[in-house]
Design a protein around this motif. Structure first.
Motif, mmCIF file in Angstrom:
data_model
loop_
_atom_site.group_PDB
_atom_site.id
_atom_site.type_symbol
_atom_site.label_atom_id
_atom_site.label_comp_id
_atom_site.label_asym_id
_atom_site.label_seq_id
_atom_site.Cartn_x
_atom_site.Cartn_y
_atom_site.Cartn_z
ATOM 1 N N MET A 1 0.841 -1.199 0.000
ATOM 2 C CA MET A 1 0.000 0.000 0.000
ATOM 3 C C MET A 1 0.879 1.253 0.000
ATOM 4 O O MET A 1 2.068 1.191 0.272
ATOM 5 C CB MET A 1 -0.914 -0.013 1.233
ATOM 6 N N PRO A 2 0.265 2.426 -0.271
ATOM 7 C CA PRO A 2 1.035 3.676 -0.300
ATOM 8 C C PRO A 2 1.698 4.007 1.040
ATOM 9 O O PRO A 2 1.326 3.481 2.091
ATOM 10 C CB PRO A 2 -0.014 4.738 -0.650
ATOM 11 N N TYR A 3 2.621 4.917 0.974
ATOM 12 C CA TYR A 3 3.383 5.415 2.115
ATOM 13 C C TYR A 3 2.465 5.718 3.300
ATOM 14 O O TYR A 3 1.427 6.358 3.144
ATOM 15 C CB TYR A 3 4.136 6.674 1.678
ATOM 16 N N LEU A 4 2.859 5.259 4.465
ATOM 17 C CA LEU A 4 2.163 5.458 5.737
ATOM 18 C C LEU A 4 0.816 4.738 5.848
ATOM 19 O O LEU A 4 0.050 5.001 6.759
ATOM 20 C CB LEU A 4 1.974 6.954 6.053
ATOM 21 N N GLN A 5 0.500 3.841 4.921
ATOM 22 C CA GLN A 5 -0.708 3.025 5.033
ATOM 23 C C GLN A 5 -0.286 1.581 5.284
ATOM 24 O O GLN A 5 0.660 1.094 4.674
ATOM 25 C CB GLN A 5 -1.555 3.107 3.763
ATOM 26 N N LYS A 6 -0.993 0.912 6.193
ATOM 27 C CA LYS A 6 -0.690 -0.483 6.494
ATOM 28 C C LYS A 6 -0.954 -1.355 5.275
ATOM 29 O O LYS A 6 -1.908 -1.129 4.534
ATOM 30 C CB LYS A 6 -1.566 -0.986 7.636
ATOM 31 N N LYS A 7 -0.086 -2.362 5.105
ATOM 32 C CA LYS A 7 -0.330 -3.344 4.050
ATOM 33 C C LYS A 7 -1.643 -4.058 4.317
ATOM 34 O O LYS A 7 -2.081 -4.178 5.462
ATOM 35 C CB LYS A 7 0.806 -4.375 4.013
ATOM 36 N N VAL A 8 -2.269 -4.546 3.248
ATOM 37 C CA VAL A 8 -3.471 -5.362 3.376
ATOM 38 C C VAL A 8 -2.966 -6.783 3.621
ATOM 39 O O VAL A 8 -2.328 -7.375 2.750
ATOM 40 C CB VAL A 8 -4.355 -5.276 2.110
ATOM 41 N N LYS A 9 -3.243 -7.303 4.821
ATOM 42 C CA LYS A 9 -2.572 -8.540 5.225
ATOM 43 C C LYS A 9 -3.126 -9.835 4.643
ATOM 44 O O LYS A 9 -2.390 -10.781 4.437
ATOM 45 C CB LYS A 9 -2.501 -8.634 6.743
ATOM 46 N N ASP A 10 -4.452 -9.875 4.364
ATOM 47 C CA ASP A 10 -5.039 -11.122 3.859
ATOM 48 C C ASP A 10 -6.389 -10.833 3.197
ATOM 49 O O ASP A 10 -6.806 -9.677 3.106
ATOM 50 C CB ASP A 10 -5.189 -12.158 4.973
ATOM 51 N N LYS A 11 -7.053 -11.899 2.752
ATOM 52 C CA LYS A 11 -8.325 -11.745 2.037
ATOM 53 C C LYS A 11 -9.363 -11.019 2.885
ATOM 54 O O LYS A 11 -10.051 -10.114 2.398
ATOM 55 C CB LYS A 11 -8.856 -13.124 1.614
ATOM 56 N N ALA A 12 -9.489 -11.389 4.154
ATOM 57 C CA ALA A 12 -10.477 -10.748 5.038
ATOM 58 C C ALA A 12 -10.183 -9.256 5.171
ATOM 59 O O ALA A 12 -11.102 -8.428 5.162
ATOM 60 C CB ALA A 12 -10.482 -11.420 6.409
#
Length: 135
Positions: A52-63
């Motif tokens: 994800m963009p700078y300073l945003q948490k990655k999307v960890k999984d499908k949910a």
């Protein structure tokens, strides 16, 4: 009977492997799923964790993607609207991308800082990341 089943299984595995490595076929399915708002199909075509963009948490999984779908596909850019007109860019044999304009200026194709990236993984093509190249 066993050899017939083995032959059918081999054919299915071979045809799936071929389809998964064909980016234009993947793009057509992915774009259609985004335009239709088919969150489950999109999640099935996504590599986790999703960058994800700078300073945003990655999307960890499908949910997590299902919860954050609007943020990813209708946050800074309207992906469904953009993907209908966007031109694919090829970074390498294993990486493609699409640039989109901001949601507030959907027809400004001179200013397209929102980057959707795709990678060829061991399980086929996947949506791999979202970025704002201005940040």
């Amino acid at each position: 009977m066993k050899s017939l089943l083995a032959g059918i299984l081999s054919l299915l595995l071979f045809s799936n492997a071929f389809a998964e490595t064909d980016f234009p076929a993947f793009w057509k399915k992915f774009k259609s799923a985004v335009v239709a708002g088919d969150k489950s199909a999109v999640a099935g075509m996504t590599k986790f964790p999703l960058s994800m963009p700078y300073l945003q948490k990655k999307v960890k999984d499908k949910a997590d993607l299902l919860r954050r779908y609007e943020e990813v596909f209708n946050g800074e850019a309207n992906a469904a609207q953009c993907f209908a007109k966007a031109k694919l860019g090829k970074d390498s044999a294993r990486e493609y991308h699409v640039y989109c304009p901001f949601k507030g200026t959907p027809n400004d194709w001179e200013n397209t800082p929102i980057l959707f990236s795709f990678e060829l993984t061991s399980t086929g093509w996947k949506f791999a990341g979202l970025d704002n190249v201005n940040e």
